[in-house]
Scaffold this motif. Structure first.
Motif, short mmCIF file in Angstrom:
data_model
loop_
_atom_site.label_atom_id
_atom_site.label_comp_id
_atom_site.label_asym_id
_atom_site.label_seq_id
_atom_site.Cartn_x
_atom_site.Cartn_y
_atom_site.Cartn_z
N ASN A 162 0.80 -1.23 0.00
CA ASN A 162 0.00 0.00 0.00
C ASN A 162 0.83 1.28 0.00
OD1 ASN A 162 -1.89 -1.91 2.20
ND2 ASN A 162 -2.73 -1.28 0.22
N VAL A 163 2.06 1.21 -0.49
CA VAL A 163 2.93 2.39 -0.39
C VAL A 163 2.55 3.51 -1.37
CG1 VAL A 163 4.90 1.14 0.57
CG2 VAL A 163 4.62 1.28 -1.90
N ARG A 188 10.69 7.30 2.79
CA ARG A 188 11.91 8.09 3.05
C ARG A 188 12.91 7.28 3.86
NH1 ARG A 188 8.04 12.14 4.08
NH2 ARG A 188 8.29 11.84 6.33
N LYS A 189 12.41 6.55 4.85
CA LYS A 189 13.28 5.78 5.72
C LYS A 189 14.07 4.74 4.95
CE LYS A 189 15.19 3.63 9.13
NZ LYS A 189 16.44 4.19 9.70
N VAL A 190 13.39 3.89 4.20
CA VAL A 190 14.11 2.82 3.51
C VAL A 190 14.97 3.38 2.39
CG1 VAL A 190 12.36 1.11 4.13
CG2 VAL A 190 12.20 2.26 1.92
N GLU A 197 18.65 -2.15 -0.16
CA GLU A 197 18.44 -1.57 -1.48
C GLU A 197 16.99 -1.83 -1.86
OE1 GLU A 197 20.89 -3.46 -4.40
OE2 GLU A 197 20.76 -5.41 -3.43
N ASN A 198 16.39 -0.90 -2.64
CA ASN A 198 14.94 -0.90 -2.76
C ASN A 198 14.47 -0.72 -4.20
OD1 ASN A 198 14.60 -0.44 0.30
ND2 ASN A 198 15.84 1.32 -0.34
N VAL A 199 13.26 -1.23 -4.44
CA VAL A 199 12.54 -0.89 -5.66
C VAL A 199 11.06 -0.80 -5.32
CG1 VAL A 199 12.33 -3.31 -6.40
CG2 VAL A 199 12.10 -1.48 -8.09
#
Length: 213
Positions: A162-163, A188-190, A197-199
Motif C-alpha cells: 500500500n505504499v 523516506r526511511k528505507v 536496497e529498494n525498488v
C-alpha cells in the motif's frame, strides 16, 4: 485505487499463474462476507508474493497483518521443508476463518497465528527472518522495519504493501492524514537506510521491496 483499467487488470490475471483453488475460495468468501474486502492481496499480487517466497525458499517468514490469511498462504507456498511462517493481527473475529483455510490448504502446522499487537509479538519470535511482509497499520511501518531489518538475513526481503496509497502520497491535501504520513515516512526511511536496497513496484496499491545488503 485501481491504477490499471479493468481490462488490463484482467489481462494481467490471465497471464499470471492461476491461484490454487483454496485461495480462489478464500478470495470469494472475503469479498462476499468480510468488511473492507479491498484489503485482500488478490491474484496478481499473491502470485508475486508466492514467487518471491519460492525464490528465497525461506525458513522463517513474518507476515505483519493477517486479515483473512491470503498473503500468508501465498508466501507459505515457498517455505523450506522445515520452515515456519508467523502471521500477526489483532482482528480476533477473523481467526476462525483464517484457521479454516490454513487447514484446507494443509499449512495449519506451518503457519502460526498471533493475535496481539505486532510491536509486542515480533521481539518474542526467535530466529533470523528470510522474508517479511508488512501490511498493517501504516503509522507503524517505520517501527516494524526497525524491529526486523537487523534480524533479516543478507539477501532477505522486506515487502511493504500500500505504499502508493491510492495516489494519496502525491496529494498535498492528504499529507496530514496519519496513514499517508506514515507511508511517506516509510518510503523516506528505507530510501536513506544503507542496510537495504529498494525498488517500488506499482503493483496493485504499490509494493516497496527492500533487500538486506
Amino acid at each position: 485505487m485501481n491504477f490499471l483499467s479493468p481490462e488490463l487488470d484482467r489481462y494481467s490475471e490471465l497471464n499470471s499463474t492461476p491461484e490454487p483453488n483454496y485461495l480462489q475460495e478464500l478470495a470469494a468468501e472475503t469479498r462476499s462476507s468480510i468488511d473492507m474486502p479491498q484489503m485482500l492481496s488478490g491474484h496478481v499480487q499473491g502470485r508475486f508474493l508466492s514467487l518471491m517466497s519460492k525464490l528465497l525458499a525461506p525458513k522463517l517468514i513474518l507476515d505483519i497483518g493477517t486479515f483473512t490469511g491470503y498473503s500468508a498462504l501465498c508466501m507459505a507456498e515457498g517455505l523450506a521443508h522445515d520452515g515456519m511462517l508467523h502471521t500477526i493481527d489483532i482482528k480476533t473475529p477473523l481467526a476462525p476463518l483464517v484457521d479454516r483455510y490454513l487447514r484446507k490448504a494443509g499449512f495449519h502446522d506451518r503457519i502460526h497465528q498471533h493475535l496481539a499487537p505486532a510491536m509486542e509479538v515480533i521481539p518474542r519470535i526467535e530466529g533470523t527472518f528470510d522474508l517479511v511482509f508488512i501490511d498493517a497499520d501504516k503509522q507503524n511501518y517505520v517501527n516494524y522495519f526497525e524491529l526486523v531489518v537487523d534480524r533479516l538475513r543478507p539477501g532477505g526481503l522486506i515487502i511493504a504493501d500500500n505504499v502508493l496509497w491510492s495516489g494519496k502520497v502525491l496529494d498535498p491535501d492528504a499529507q496530514q492524514d496519519g496513514e499517508t504520513k506514515g507511508l511517506a515516512a516509510y518510503a523516506r526511511k528505507v530510501g536513506t537506510d544503507t542496510r537495504v536496497e529498494n525498488v517500488l513496484l506499482p503493483l496493485r496499491d504499490g509494493l516497496l521491496v527492500s533487500r538486506r545488503k
